[in-house]
Design a protein around this motif. Structure first.
Motif, PDB file in Angstrom:
ATOM      1  N   LEU A   1       0.823  -1.207   0.000  1.00 31.53           N
ATOM      2  CA  LEU A   1       0.000   0.000   0.000  1.00 31.53           C
ATOM      3  C   LEU A   1       0.856   1.256   0.000  1.00 31.53           C
ATOM      4  O   LEU A   1       0.549   2.242  -0.685  1.00 31.53           O
ATOM      5  CB  LEU A   1      -0.904   0.024   1.234  1.00 31.53           C
ATOM      6  CG  LEU A   1      -2.172  -0.825   1.184  1.00 31.53           C
ATOM      7  CD1 LEU A   1      -2.857  -0.804   2.538  1.00 31.53           C
ATOM      8  CD2 LEU A   1      -3.118  -0.284   0.113  1.00 31.53           C
ATOM      9  N   GLU A   2       1.933   1.230   0.777  1.00 33.53           N
ATOM     10  CA  GLU A   2       2.794   2.405   0.857  1.00 33.53           C
ATOM     11  C   GLU A   2       3.532   2.639  -0.457  1.00 33.53           C
ATOM     12  O   GLU A   2       3.761   3.769  -0.875  1.00 33.53           O
ATOM     13  CB  GLU A   2       3.832   2.227   1.985  1.00 33.53           C
ATOM     14  CG  GLU A   2       3.249   2.214   3.383  1.00 33.53           C
ATOM     15  CD  GLU A   2       2.728   3.589   3.814  1.00 33.53           C
ATOM     16  OE1 GLU A   2       3.152   4.605   3.233  1.00 33.53           O
ATOM     17  OE2 GLU A   2       1.874   3.624   4.722  1.00 33.53           O
ATOM     18  N   ALA A   3       3.900   1.551  -1.126  1.00 33.43           N
ATOM     19  CA  ALA A   3       4.730   1.677  -2.324  1.00 33.43           C
ATOM     20  C   ALA A   3       3.939   2.158  -3.536  1.00 33.43           C
ATOM     21  O   ALA A   3       4.445   2.948  -4.335  1.00 33.43           O
ATOM     22  CB  ALA A   3       5.393   0.336  -2.632  1.00 33.43           C
ATOM     23  N   ALA A   4       2.715   1.675  -3.668  1.00 31.41           N
ATOM     24  CA  ALA A   4       1.932   2.035  -4.857  1.00 31.41           C
ATOM     25  C   ALA A   4       0.450   1.964  -4.526  1.00 31.41           C
ATOM     26  O   ALA A   4      -0.172   0.919  -4.673  1.00 31.41           O
ATOM     27  CB  ALA A   4       2.264   1.085  -6.018  1.00 31.41           C
ATOM     28  N   PRO A   5      -0.123   3.076  -4.086  1.00 30.48           N
ATOM     29  CA  PRO A   5      -1.534   3.064  -3.685  1.00 30.48           C
ATOM     30  C   PRO A   5      -2.431   2.570  -4.816  1.00 30.48           C
ATOM     31  O   PRO A   5      -2.323   3.041  -5.961  1.00 30.48           O
ATOM     32  CB  PRO A   5      -1.810   4.534  -3.353  1.00 30.48           C
ATOM     33  CG  PRO A   5      -0.487   5.078  -2.946  1.00 30.48           C
ATOM     34  CD  PRO A   5       0.499   4.375  -3.840  1.00 30.48           C
ATOM     35  N   PRO A   6      -3.305   1.611  -4.536  1.00 24.75           N
ATOM     36  CA  PRO A   6      -4.179   1.061  -5.577  1.00 24.75           C
ATOM     37  C   PRO A   6      -5.317   2.020  -5.935  1.00 24.75           C
ATOM     38  O   PRO A   6      -5.727   2.854  -5.128  1.00 24.75           O
ATOM     39  CB  PRO A   6      -4.767  -0.197  -4.920  1.00 24.75           C
ATOM     40  CG  PRO A   6      -4.032  -0.392  -3.638  1.00 24.75           C
ATOM     41  CD  PRO A   6      -3.466   0.925  -3.251  1.00 24.75           C
ATOM     42  N   ALA A   7      -5.820   1.861  -7.147  1.00 25.77           N
ATOM     43  CA  ALA A   7      -7.041   2.570  -7.525  1.00 25.77           C
ATOM     44  C   ALA A   7      -8.210   2.024  -6.726  1.00 25.77           C
ATOM     45  O   ALA A   7      -9.101   2.766  -6.296  1.00 25.77           O
ATOM     46  CB  ALA A   7      -7.292   2.405  -9.025  1.00 25.77           C
ATOM     47  N   ILE A   8      -8.214   0.705  -6.538  1.00 25.22           N
ATOM     48  CA  ILE A   8      -9.322   0.036  -5.845  1.00 25.22           C
ATOM     49  C   ILE A   8      -8.748  -0.999  -4.872  1.00 25.22           C
ATOM     50  O   ILE A   8      -7.863  -1.773  -5.244  1.00 25.22           O
ATOM     51  CB  ILE A   8     -10.259  -0.683  -6.853  1.00 25.22           C
ATOM     52  CG1 ILE A   8     -10.848   0.313  -7.855  1.00 25.22           C
ATOM     53  CG2 ILE A   8     -11.364  -1.453  -6.123  1.00 25.22           C
ATOM     54  CD1 ILE A   8     -11.611  -0.335  -9.019  1.00 25.22           C
ATOM     55  N   ILE A   9      -9.258  -1.006  -3.656  1.00 24.73           N
ATOM     56  CA  ILE A   9      -8.993  -2.077  -2.691  1.00 24.73           C
ATOM     57  C   ILE A   9     -10.315  -2.806  -2.486  1.00 24.73           C
ATOM     58  O   ILE A   9     -11.331  -2.175  -2.201  1.00 24.73           O
ATOM     59  CB  ILE A   9      -8.519  -1.505  -1.338  1.00 24.73           C
ATOM     60  CG1 ILE A   9      -7.235  -0.687  -1.515  1.00 24.73           C
ATOM     61  CG2 ILE A   9      -8.308  -2.628  -0.321  1.00 24.73           C
ATOM     62  CD1 ILE A   9      -6.839   0.130  -0.274  1.00 24.73           C
ATOM     63  N   ARG A  10     -10.317  -4.138  -2.669  1.00 21.90           N
ATOM     64  CA  ARG A  10     -11.571  -4.872  -2.486  1.00 21.90           C
ATOM     65  C   ARG A  10     -11.369  -6.061  -1.564  1.00 21.90           C
ATOM     66  O   ARG A  10     -10.477  -6.891  -1.809  1.00 21.90           O
ATOM     67  CB  ARG A  10     -12.121  -5.386  -3.821  1.00 21.90           C
ATOM     68  CG  ARG A  10     -13.601  -5.838  -3.716  1.00 21.90           C
ATOM     69  CD  ARG A  10     -13.886  -7.103  -4.484  1.00 21.90           C
ATOM     70  NE  ARG A  10     -13.066  -8.170  -3.997  1.00 21.90           N
ATOM     71  CZ  ARG A  10     -13.368  -8.943  -2.943  1.00 21.90           C
ATOM     72  NH1 ARG A  10     -14.489  -8.776  -2.283  1.00 21.90           N
ATOM     73  NH2 ARG A  10     -12.527  -9.890  -2.532  1.00 21.90           N
ATOM     74  N   GLY A  11     -12.150  -6.127  -0.504  1.00 26.48           N
ATOM     75  CA  GLY A  11     -12.067  -7.259   0.407  1.00 26.48           C
ATOM     76  C   GLY A  11     -13.368  -7.419   1.164  1.00 26.48           C
ATOM     77  O   GLY A  11     -14.310  -6.638   0.971  1.00 26.48           O
TER      78      GLY A  11
END
Lengths: 265, 265, 265
Positions: free
Chosen positions: B111-121
């Motif tokens: 998460l710190e290295a490359a914030p995602p467009a979408i997180i799904r869980g």
């Protein structure tokens, strides 16, 4: 001695135990779906970085060496050691035992490091496993291991494990106890992952049933009875595997007990 | 704000975007088939030797840590860095967040290295992810992360990501926008890979829809509506997973829009 | 020259050859089930610690680079070298050739080290493979490799391999022999692992048929005819993959021969 099939399946579904699988690439999807269908909760994790933590929150550990490699074997050792230390039942599936020296060596080392509650394989795997882990090490055994049942008895005696031998009739031994289970259909040998799922179900039952012999018998009966019911709906392997998952989910504990064909000794 | 479900699915099928998946062993087959069925083009590749090249020709990157290990995590980092650099949307599926420290540490670093467009869980994964990546690092957040929606808001605020929380009602948040999606059936939780496929579909929509919030909502609605339609045909998990793939392929964009149950705020 | 389809399938089922697969994570389950359904015996093993022993007991080796990584490539090299040394036919499936330099480099090295009996891929893979392994190395070829059939001829000439190009019409070349096979349905491209299973079946036939050209044609016809029959039962991809496995198991050798559409030259 009787096997409380109905109560054991009810218990499994009520508790939905977390079953930690370190298994092979071929069957992971089918195994996970089989565990979900019967009412357990599967988790697959193999990295040495996390297997101790994962097995610590699981109810049982299932180790299957089908597509083994050194890093995975390292994870198997860590997970089995932690399971032994924390009293979690281990099921070992010696897929392809006897096919290569590497498999035999890995299996022998795993058995020595952390004896499983249950070993489940087909006849030739159990024969090879006994040969690799007992005879080739010069360990005396009072059991005759020239056939798979003799080999199962020798393994059981040496490691204290329940040994479950899948075949046209499944034979399960532990100490002086033996169960013969006459459920199942030949088509089950034409779908990959049926044996591996039998091991996974043994883990699910072992997580909720204290006696591993009873857990192993319950799992073998569940496989066989659901195979028979699925075969009523589907006579070819593609649709059979789907019908089998449906049946695992649909079967009632009472129906399971009613259709079981167990001889105990 | 409205969600152009019909146009988005038409667009997906017209463009058949290449979706690069670094995902887990359990669900790879089902996920690939789900992407093919909806009209996308899946590719699975994880080696650090090629992920940068692969993500460069893809329309989106989906990272799922289900069966993580160090070499795979290295590939995830490389692929996510390249995706960020080339403007490809990243979907992160934090499978099993909270189950082991290793998972939490890997997720926090990703998460710190490359914030995602979408997180799904699911709810517990989103809660654990927020706990691991925000609270444990002492980062202040104005959002209440004691429940999964609060955790989703906190993650969205911290990383700028759309956060999609799967459950009986799916909740998707981004900044001050929220969508509640009431599609889906409980049987979806009894088939492995449904959540992972939801993430993969989010990647497929994100490859063709500019706004990641709209992409995430479109994916969640597609999963839920197709789950409902599949359940009309199949009430047990084996046949349900097959009916679900059939439905992904068969559903018309208009039918998808018609059956959607979205509340936007 | 004629192709003894009926005898070849009878032979395959009578001998149930062990087919050693080093293949990708996405398709392992489907491939294993396809091999079981047609009557072969699959084994998956990739570790350099055991592939030489495994291929030594197998009837054929199938190498598929779909989800390659360095340790797996090492296993592929060991297995292919041992297969070449012991006269076991090798089938190579260059999945994703051309997508990344890493794939091209790995494929070129594998081809140089141990030329396969059969190379099977789709048109773009065969074009890319010829480009990577012939043109880019400056090797002269009399064949025109600007289209996939020309590329197939160039590869066949360079490595002595049968080259099987899957498409709407499959084209199989070896030396001055060519076969055009007009079986199959477009839906086969919407199920993952169909191409990989075509390669696995080529391995199964090559294990029991001396001429690799005849083995490759038999496998391609089996795939195509079973695809057509499955499509009669199932028009959507989820149920189609299941019907396909059922058909592989159910088809009679005579029916296979009767429905085949082969043009030989």
């Amino acid at each position: 001695m009787t096997i409380q099939l109905e109560a054991n399946l009810q218990n499994l579904r009520a508790k939905a135990p977390l079953v930690h699988n370190i298994t092979n690439f071929v069957v992971m999807n089918f195994t996970a779906n089989a565990l979900l269908a019967i009412g357990a909760s599967p988790v697959m994790a193999h990295a040495v970085e996390e297997v101790e933590d994962m097995v610590s929150i699981a109810g049982a550990l299932v180790v299957n060496i089908g597509t083994l490699s050194p890093l995975w074997v390292e994870g198997m050792h860590s997970a089995m050691a932690k399971a032994a230390q924390t009293g979690k039942p281990i099921v070992l599936d010696p897929v392809g035992a006897g096919a290569t020296p590497y498999r035999n060596n890995v299996l022998t080392a795993l058995l020595e490091a952390a004896p499983p509650a249950i070993i489940r394989g087909n006849g030739s795997e159990i024969l090879a496993l006994a040969g690799a882990s007992i005879q080739t090490k010069g360990v005396d055994s009072t059991a005759d291991s020239t056939d798979s049942i003799g080999a199962a008895r020798a393994l059981s005696e040496r490691f204290g494990s329940v040994v479950s031998v899948s075949g046209a009739v499944d034979v399960i031994v532990h100490g002086n106890r033996t169960a013969w289970i006459s459920n199942g259909v030949p088509l089950m040998t034409k779908v990959t992952g049926m044996g591996c799922s039998a091991s996974a179900l043994a883990g699910a039952f072992a997580a909720v049933v204290t006696d591993p012999f009873e857990a192993a018998v319950s799992a073998a009966v569940t496989m066989g009875v659901c195979g028979e019911l699925a075969y009523r709906a589907a006579k070819l392997p593609g649709s059979f595997q789907i019908a089998f998952l449906d049946t695992l989910s649909d079967i009632s504990p009472a129906h399971l007990a009613e259709l079981s064909k167990i001889r105990l000794e």
